[in-house]
Design a protein around this motif. Structure first.
Motif, PDB file in Angstrom:
ATOM      1  N   ASP A 104      13.379 -17.806 -17.206  1.00  0.00           N
ATOM      2  CA  ASP A 104      13.051 -18.767 -16.164  1.00  0.00           C
ATOM      3  C   ASP A 104      13.652 -18.220 -14.881  1.00  0.00           C
ATOM      4  OD1 ASP A 104      13.053 -20.882 -14.312  1.00  0.00           O
ATOM      5  OD2 ASP A 104      13.229 -22.394 -15.877  1.00  0.00           O
ATOM      6  N   VAL A 105      12.804 -17.800 -13.925  1.00  0.00           N
ATOM      7  CA  VAL A 105      13.344 -17.129 -12.743  1.00  0.00           C
ATOM      8  C   VAL A 105      14.048 -18.104 -11.799  1.00  0.00           C
ATOM      9  CG1 VAL A 105      11.640 -15.274 -12.862  1.00  0.00           C
ATOM     10  CG2 VAL A 105      11.163 -17.295 -11.453  1.00  0.00           C
ATOM     11  N   ARG A 106      13.850 -19.420 -11.990  1.00  0.00           N
ATOM     12  CA  ARG A 106      14.556 -20.367 -11.138  1.00  0.00           C
ATOM     13  C   ARG A 106      16.042 -20.400 -11.478  1.00  0.00           C
ATOM     14  NH1 ARG A 106      10.357 -25.044 -12.644  1.00  0.00           N
ATOM     15  NH2 ARG A 106      10.920 -24.083 -14.632  1.00  0.00           N
ATOM     16  N   THR A 107      16.355 -20.209 -12.755  1.00  0.00           N
ATOM     17  CA  THR A 107      17.750 -20.259 -13.204  1.00  0.00           C
ATOM     18  C   THR A 107      18.277 -18.904 -13.668  1.00  0.00           C
ATOM     19  OG1 THR A 107      17.094 -20.753 -15.483  1.00  0.00           O
ATOM     20  CG2 THR A 107      17.363 -22.625 -13.986  1.00  0.00           C
ATOM     21  N   LYS A 108      17.368 -17.930 -13.836  1.00  0.00           N
ATOM     22  CA  LYS A 108      17.681 -16.608 -14.398  1.00  0.00           C
ATOM     23  C   LYS A 108      18.056 -16.682 -15.879  1.00  0.00           C
ATOM     24  CE  LYS A 108      19.412 -14.795  -9.984  1.00  0.00           C
ATOM     25  NZ  LYS A 108      20.480 -14.008  -9.320  1.00  0.00           N
ATOM     26  N   ALA A 109      17.858 -17.828 -16.492  1.00  0.00           N
ATOM     27  CA  ALA A 109      18.226 -17.999 -17.900  1.00  0.00           C
ATOM     28  C   ALA A 109      17.146 -17.435 -18.816  1.00  0.00           C
ATOM     29  CB  ALA A 109      18.448 -19.468 -18.215  1.00  0.00           C
ATOM     30  N   LYS A 110      17.583 -16.838 -19.922  1.00  0.00           N
ATOM     31  CA  LYS A 110      16.638 -16.408 -20.943  1.00  0.00           C
ATOM     32  C   LYS A 110      16.248 -17.640 -21.762  1.00  0.00           C
ATOM     33  CE  LYS A 110      17.847 -12.883 -23.479  1.00  0.00           C
ATOM     34  NZ  LYS A 110      18.523 -12.170 -24.606  1.00  0.00           N
ATOM     35  N   VAL A 111      14.942 -17.933 -21.809  1.00  0.00           N
ATOM     36  CA  VAL A 111      14.487 -19.137 -22.498  1.00  0.00           C
ATOM     37  C   VAL A 111      13.824 -18.826 -23.839  1.00  0.00           C
ATOM     38  CG1 VAL A 111      14.265 -20.476 -20.380  1.00  0.00           C
ATOM     39  CG2 VAL A 111      12.307 -19.143 -21.196  1.00  0.00           C
ATOM     40  N   ALA A 112      13.589 -17.560 -24.118  1.00  0.00           N
ATOM     41  CA  ALA A 112      13.007 -17.177 -25.414  1.00  0.00           C
ATOM     42  C   ALA A 112      13.388 -15.741 -25.725  1.00  0.00           C
ATOM     43  CB  ALA A 112      11.488 -17.344 -25.422  1.00  0.00           C
ATOM     44  N   ASP A 113      13.602 -15.482 -27.014  1.00  0.00           N
ATOM     45  CA  ASP A 113      13.962 -14.148 -27.510  1.00  0.00           C
ATOM     46  C   ASP A 113      13.171 -13.948 -28.799  1.00  0.00           C
ATOM     47  OD1 ASP A 113      15.216 -11.975 -28.852  1.00  0.00           O
ATOM     48  OD2 ASP A 113      17.078 -12.346 -27.761  1.00  0.00           O
ATOM     49  N   TYR A 114      12.195 -13.028 -28.765  1.00  0.00           N
ATOM     50  CA  TYR A 114      11.288 -12.852 -29.898  1.00  0.00           C
ATOM     51  C   TYR A 114      11.524 -11.507 -30.587  1.00  0.00           C
ATOM     52  CZ  TYR A 114       8.569 -16.563 -27.592  1.00  0.00           C
ATOM     53  OH  TYR A 114       8.167 -17.728 -27.005  1.00  0.00           O
ATOM     54  N   THR A 115      11.248 -11.492 -31.877  1.00  0.00           N
ATOM     55  CA  THR A 115      11.135 -10.247 -32.634  1.00  0.00           C
ATOM     56  C   THR A 115       9.760 -10.246 -33.261  1.00  0.00           C
ATOM     57  OG1 THR A 115      13.506 -10.180 -33.108  1.00  0.00           O
ATOM     58  CG2 THR A 115      12.065  -8.816 -34.481  1.00  0.00           C
ATOM     59  N   PHE A 116       8.898  -9.336 -32.806  1.00  0.00           N
ATOM     60  CA  PHE A 116       7.523  -9.244 -33.293  1.00  0.00           C
ATOM     61  C   PHE A 116       7.384  -8.086 -34.278  1.00  0.00           C
ATOM     62  CE2 PHE A 116       6.414 -10.817 -28.791  1.00  0.00           C
ATOM     63  CZ  PHE A 116       6.312 -12.134 -29.194  1.00  0.00           C
ATOM     64  N   GLY A 117       6.389  -8.198 -35.156  1.00  0.00           N
ATOM     65  CA  GLY A 117       6.037  -7.081 -36.025  1.00  0.00           C
ATOM     66  C   GLY A 117       7.175  -6.655 -36.926  1.00  0.00           C
ATOM     67  N   ASP A 118       7.253  -5.360 -37.172  1.00  0.00           N
ATOM     68  CA  ASP A 118       8.292  -4.766 -38.001  1.00  0.00           C
ATOM     69  C   ASP A 118       9.444  -4.325 -37.100  1.00  0.00           C
ATOM     70  OD1 ASP A 118       9.918  -3.302 -39.640  1.00  0.00           O
ATOM     71  OD2 ASP A 118       8.414  -1.804 -40.195  1.00  0.00           O
ATOM     72  N   PRO A 119      10.626  -4.930 -37.237  1.00  0.00           N
ATOM     73  CA  PRO A 119      11.738  -4.567 -36.345  1.00  0.00           C
ATOM     74  C   PRO A 119      12.130  -3.099 -36.417  1.00  0.00           C
ATOM     75  CG  PRO A 119      12.214  -6.592 -37.550  1.00  0.00           C
ATOM     76  CD  PRO A 119      10.976  -6.022 -38.153  1.00  0.00           C
ATOM     77  N   GLN A 120      11.796  -2.427 -37.501  1.00  0.00           N
ATOM     78  CA  GLN A 120      12.159  -1.020 -37.645  1.00  0.00           C
ATOM     79  C   GLN A 120      11.180  -0.084 -36.937  1.00  0.00           C
ATOM     80  OE1 GLN A 120      15.115  -0.302 -39.039  1.00  0.00           O
ATOM     81  NE2 GLN A 120      15.296  -2.530 -39.210  1.00  0.00           N
ATOM     82  N   THR A 121       9.933  -0.499 -36.806  1.00  0.00           N
ATOM     83  CA  THR A 121       8.931   0.440 -36.291  1.00  0.00           C
ATOM     84  C   THR A 121       8.119  -0.087 -35.117  1.00  0.00           C
ATOM     85  OG1 THR A 121       7.267  -0.336 -37.876  1.00  0.00           O
ATOM     86  CG2 THR A 121       8.677   1.491 -38.567  1.00  0.00           C
ATOM     87  N   SER A 122       8.103  -1.386 -34.844  1.00  0.00           N
ATOM     88  CA  SER A 122       7.296  -1.911 -33.743  1.00  0.00           C
ATOM     89  C   SER A 122       7.952  -1.608 -32.396  1.00  0.00           C
ATOM     90  CB  SER A 122       7.090  -3.420 -33.893  1.00  0.00           C
ATOM     91  OG  SER A 122       6.217  -3.703 -34.959  1.00  0.00           O
TER      92      SER A 122
END
Length: 299
Positions: A104-122
């Motif tokens: 959120d650029v108004r607060t600079k806060a991270k509002v989501a943290d995703y891990t997509f696909g295969d964490p080893q190879t994506s």
């Protein structure tokens, strides 16, 4: 003889009357250790990501200024970036580990943290925001990741398997890089660096098609305005293309070069110019250039 002199005089007059190309503007990103994606935020503001350190910079291209805006924790990267102006959300492709982030650029806060696909190879390389949500590429797998955005709220992510030529070759080969979209979000376009091709993707089915006639070696990023396409290439050039109405075929429309290009990796249209991010990626990994910058050049 008189006719020849008249022709020479006319040519000279035209040469004098022709406007000189504007000088390249150089905007250095303070303290950057690398640079990759760029996106517009409106009001003359732009955001650029530091690939290795994950820092988000904020620039004003008109004033030629840049500042460190969001500091990322160690180990967090920032490849492609795109901004949702409706909700003040900055989407960041997090590169290794299948990671992606939303600020959120108004607060600079991270509002989501995703891990997509295969964490080893994506490898989540780029992102584009459409009216429906945000689409992310995976450079090593024939799939896209989608995060719906409804009323400013982030929905449940899903994976879209790809078919057709845009799905790439052998599993594990580096293929897809950048992703952009038509204004409606009904068609996605992806850049495939290794074959130097551009593909359209139907976001409903995952079916892909090559844009015939577009050959852009080492293409890493795309800019689309109407039916005009710019392909940013790591070989220090940006090629222009005119696409037909259904985006199935392209015709070459010129090449942009600049002596200051040093592995340009992304760009965005700014009026009749392009803001181009220099990656210096061939200096090593991590890159070892003393500076990383945004160049503003003619489109």
């Amino acid at each position: 003889m008189r006719r020849i002199l008249a022709l020479v005089t006319a040519v000279l007059l035209l040469a004098v009357a022709a406007p000189a190309s504007a000088a390249t503007k150089v905007i250095v990103l303070p303290g950057a250790t690398s640079a990759e994606g760029i996106t517009a935020a409106g009001g003359g503001t732009y955001y650029t990501g530091d690939l290795i350190a994950g820092t988000i910079f904020r620039e004003n291209l008109g004033r030629g200024t840049a500042e460190r805006f969001i500091e990322a924790p160690p180990g967090q990267m920032a490849a492609g970036v795109d901004f949702d102006r409706r909700h003040d959300l900055l989407f960041v492709a997090g590169a290794i580990g299948g990671k992606a982030y939303v600020y959120d650029v108004r607060t600079k806060a991270k509002v989501a943290d995703y891990t997509f696909g295969d964490p080893q190879t994506s490898y989540v390389n780029d992102v584009v925001v459409t009216p429906q949500g945000a689409w992310f590429t995976d450079s090593y797998h024939p799939q896209l990741f989608f995060v719906p955005v409804v009323g400013g709220r982030l929905g449940t992510p899903r994976t879209l398997p790809l078919s057709g030529p845009g799905a790439g070759g052998s599993p594990g080969d580096f293929f897809m890089n950048d992703i952009i979209a038509t204004p409606s979000g009904d068609t996605l376009l992806v850049a495939a660096t290794t074959p130097g091709k551009v593909y359209t993707i139907d976001p409903r089915t995952g079916v892909s098609s090559e844009i015939a006639g577009v050959n852009a070696p080492s293409v890493v990023s795309l800019v689309l305005e109407g039916n005009r396409l710019w392909a940013v290439q790591l070989d220090d050039k940006i090629t222009r293309w005119c696409l037909d109405g259904d985006l199935s075929h392209g015709t070459a429309d010129g090449t942009i070069t600049d002596p200051l290009f040093d592995q340009p990796v992304s760009a965005i249209k700014v009026g009749n110019r392009l803001a181009v991010v220099n990656s210096h990626i061939y200096s090593g990994y991590p890159p070892t250039s003393p500076t990383y910058e945004v160049l503003v050049v003619g489109a």
